[in-house]
Design an enzyme around this catalytic site. Structure first.
Site, PDB file in Angstrom:
ATOM      1  N   ARG A  50      -4.900   4.256  14.893  1.00  0.00           N
ATOM      2  CA  ARG A  50      -6.097   4.690  14.176  1.00  0.00           C
ATOM      3  C   ARG A  50      -6.430   3.698  13.062  1.00  0.00           C
ATOM      4  NH1 ARG A  50      -4.125  10.662  12.618  1.00  0.00           N
ATOM      5  NH2 ARG A  50      -2.267   9.438  12.186  1.00  0.00           N
ATOM      6  N   ASP A  52      -8.870   3.423   9.645  1.00  0.00           N
ATOM      7  CA  ASP A  52      -9.521   4.362   8.745  1.00  0.00           C
ATOM      8  C   ASP A  52     -10.997   4.038   8.541  1.00  0.00           C
ATOM      9  OD1 ASP A  52      -7.166   5.802   8.327  1.00  0.00           O
ATOM     10  OD2 ASP A  52      -6.545   4.522   6.661  1.00  0.00           O
ATOM     11  N   ARG A 197      -3.119  -1.559   3.062  1.00  0.00           N
ATOM     12  CA  ARG A 197      -4.013  -1.522   1.901  1.00  0.00           C
ATOM     13  C   ARG A 197      -3.239  -1.324   0.594  1.00  0.00           C
ATOM     14  NH1 ARG A 197      -8.035   2.967   4.002  1.00  0.00           N
ATOM     15  NH2 ARG A 197      -8.802   2.868   1.854  1.00  0.00           N
TER      16      ARG A 197
END
Length: 244
Positions: A50, A52, A197
């Site tokens: 996935r 974001d 991140r």
């Protein structure tokens, strides 16, 4: 029934990430709709992972099973006709029936892009993270090797999902600067949610002189998210490649 592997590029700016959600537009949803338009089938589209909200991809990988008579190497041409301009299927091919885009992945490579300046043109606002204050790139480069290897990355993650193993192995990490653009490249077999991140935010804090590099060791030892840097925005993150 054939198993089709596709390579996907996308600008994630307009989407709430990869995974299909209620009441939100996602990349997976758009591709499933395109496959339905081309084949007439409702398929289970399996992504390598996935991404974001706002995150981009040069090389996302997915697979789905289909009974279509369209040649596997031509499917991506047909899909492109039913996709918006910010999502592009660049390759399609038949693979072994048991191939799984997520579970068969050996590693993933991400790049985080930071524009370090005050004069970023508005057209680039959704593809770079803009940081105005001074960053010492040499401090970031010196700290980066501390992140390589097998560690408990709990402190470099968003809230862990139940039964998630926080142990991850970072194979490579490099930091380069070209003009005002800083690129943090990182490769691992798998990542925790927001791990790249938060690593990028931590390295930036070290580059600003707000945090000593040794904090990385303490974060590993304690798993304390509060000791790490901020979670930088999704717009600077790119899934570059998935290796099998």
């Amino acid at each position: 029934m054939k198993n089709i592997k596709i390579i996907i590029q996308y600008d994630g700016s307009a989407y709430s990430g990869w995974q299909i959600q209620d009441n939100a537009v996602t990349i997976q949803q758009k591709i499933v709709e395109a496959i339905k338009a081309v084949t007439g089938e409702d398929v289970n589209l399996i992504g390598s992972g996935r991404t974001d909200k706002g995150v981009h991809a040069y090389g996302q990988v997915a697979n789905f099973r289909t009974s279509t008579n369209i040649r596997p190497d031509k499917i991506h041409y047909w899909l492109k006709m039913h996709l918006p301009n910010d999502i592009k299927i660049v390759d399609s091919r038949e693979v072994e029936y048991d191939f799984h885009a997520r579970f068969d992945a050996k590693s993933k490579r991400y790049i985080y892009k930071i524009y370090n300046g005050e004069d970023l043109h508005p057209i680039y606002r959704n593809i770079y993270e803009e940081i105005n204050y001074s960053i010492d790139i040499d401090k970031m480069i010196s700290a980066a090797p501390l992140l390589i290897g097998e560690h408990d990355f709990s402190g470099f993650s968003a809230v862990l999902e139940e039964n998630t193993n926080p142990i991850r192995t970072v194979d490579e990490i490099s930091i380069n600067k070209r003009g005002k653009l800083i690129e943090i490249e990182i490769e691992a077999m798998s990542f925790l949610r927001n791990q790249v991140r938060i690593i990028a935010g931590t390295l930036v804090e070290i580059g600003r002189g707000k945090m000593p590099a040794e904090n990385i060791i303490e974060i590993f030892n304690t798993g304390d998210r509060n000791l790490a840097g901020p979670t930088l925005g999704g717009r600077g993150l790119y899934l570059m490649e998935v290796r099998y």
